[in-house]
Design a protein around this motif. Structure first.
Motif, PDB file in Angstrom:
ATOM      1  N   ARG A   8      23.756  14.189  59.923  1.00  0.00           N
ATOM      2  CA  ARG A   8      24.739  13.937  58.858  1.00  0.00           C
ATOM      3  C   ARG A   8      26.057  14.522  59.337  1.00  0.00           C
ATOM      4  NH1 ARG A   8      20.781  15.754  53.940  1.00  0.00           N
ATOM      5  NH2 ARG A   8      19.193  14.169  54.352  1.00  0.00           N
ATOM      6  N   PHE A  10      30.195  15.428  59.373  1.00  0.00           N
ATOM      7  CA  PHE A  10      31.230  15.951  58.487  1.00  0.00           C
ATOM      8  C   PHE A  10      32.529  16.129  59.254  1.00  0.00           C
ATOM      9  CE2 PHE A  10      27.281  17.182  56.601  1.00  0.00           C
ATOM     10  CZ  PHE A  10      27.495  17.074  55.240  1.00  0.00           C
ATOM     11  N   THR A  13      34.763  19.580  55.373  1.00  0.00           N
ATOM     12  CA  THR A  13      33.726  19.551  54.335  1.00  0.00           C
ATOM     13  C   THR A  13      33.454  18.134  53.836  1.00  0.00           C
ATOM     14  OG1 THR A  13      35.394  19.967  52.623  1.00  0.00           O
ATOM     15  CG2 THR A  13      34.261  21.891  53.549  1.00  0.00           C
ATOM     16  N   ARG A  14      34.225  17.144  54.326  1.00  0.00           N
ATOM     17  CA  ARG A  14      34.056  15.751  53.892  1.00  0.00           C
ATOM     18  C   ARG A  14      32.990  15.072  54.729  1.00  0.00           C
ATOM     19  NH1 ARG A  14      35.759  10.886  55.851  1.00  0.00           N
ATOM     20  NH2 ARG A  14      37.051  11.874  57.448  1.00  0.00           N
ATOM     21  N   GLN A  15      31.968  14.554  54.040  1.00  0.00           N
ATOM     22  CA  GLN A  15      30.919  13.849  54.765  1.00  0.00           C
ATOM     23  C   GLN A  15      31.439  12.509  55.260  1.00  0.00           C
ATOM     24  OE1 GLN A  15      27.144  13.474  52.808  1.00  0.00           O
ATOM     25  NE2 GLN A  15      26.144  12.715  54.628  1.00  0.00           N
ATOM     26  N   ARG A  17      30.712   8.877  56.306  1.00  0.00           N
ATOM     27  CA  ARG A  17      29.677   7.885  56.028  1.00  0.00           C
ATOM     28  C   ARG A  17      29.446   7.011  57.253  1.00  0.00           C
ATOM     29  NH1 ARG A  17      26.914   9.958  52.107  1.00  0.00           N
ATOM     30  NH2 ARG A  17      28.291  10.730  50.487  1.00  0.00           N
ATOM     31  N   TYR A  59      35.053  17.875  63.674  1.00  0.00           N
ATOM     32  CA  TYR A  59      33.823  17.304  63.121  1.00  0.00           C
ATOM     33  C   TYR A  59      32.627  18.168  63.505  1.00  0.00           C
ATOM     34  CZ  TYR A  59      36.463  13.016  62.277  1.00  0.00           C
ATOM     35  OH  TYR A  59      37.373  12.099  61.817  1.00  0.00           O
ATOM     36  N   ASP A  62      25.275  18.095  60.758  1.00  0.00           N
ATOM     37  CA  ASP A  62      24.139  18.862  60.262  1.00  0.00           C
ATOM     38  C   ASP A  62      22.891  18.128  60.734  1.00  0.00           C
ATOM     39  OD1 ASP A  62      25.885  20.550  58.974  1.00  0.00           O
ATOM     40  OD2 ASP A  62      25.410  19.848  56.955  1.00  0.00           O
ATOM     41  N   GLN A  78      23.384  23.249  62.911  1.00  0.00           N
ATOM     42  CA  GLN A  78      24.637  22.514  62.973  1.00  0.00           C
ATOM     43  C   GLN A  78      25.098  22.429  64.416  1.00  0.00           C
ATOM     44  OE1 GLN A  78      27.396  24.607  60.424  1.00  0.00           O
ATOM     45  NE2 GLN A  78      27.032  23.167  58.772  1.00  0.00           N
TER      46      GLN A  78
END
Length: 85
Positions: A8, A10, A13-15, A17, A59, A62, A78
């Motif tokens: 995942r 990031f 803190t913004r994931q 997509r 970037y 996770d 991470q």
């Protein structure tokens, strides 16, 4: 031995997509191959998100262990890149 993990991504803190799930097989007994694979994925994620390669250090991913068909809620570890000089 390789195991399946879900990444995942990031930007801070913004994931970020990504289309679909990003599943990778990692052999944690071979840290060089893990580092190389995650580095390449992270660079590609940053570029797909519109960043330049030199900004990939902003970037991180996770890494979640996959059991059955589901990823664990807990972050296994991470991975991020250092700032390029």
């Amino acid at each position: 031995m390789q195991k399946l993990y879900e990444l995942r991504a990031f930007n801070g803190t913004r994931q970020v997509r990504i289309a679909g799930r990003l599943l990778v097989a990692l052999d944690l007994d071979n840290p060089e191959s893990v580092n190389d694979l995650l580095r390449r994925h992270l660079l590609a994620i940053a570029e797909r998100d519109g960043a330049r390669r030199r900004d990939a250090h902003l970037y991180h991913v996770d890494v979640h262990e996959v059991r059955g068909d589901r990823a664990s809620r807990d972050v296994f570890f991470q991975f991020g890149l250092p700032v390029e000089a």
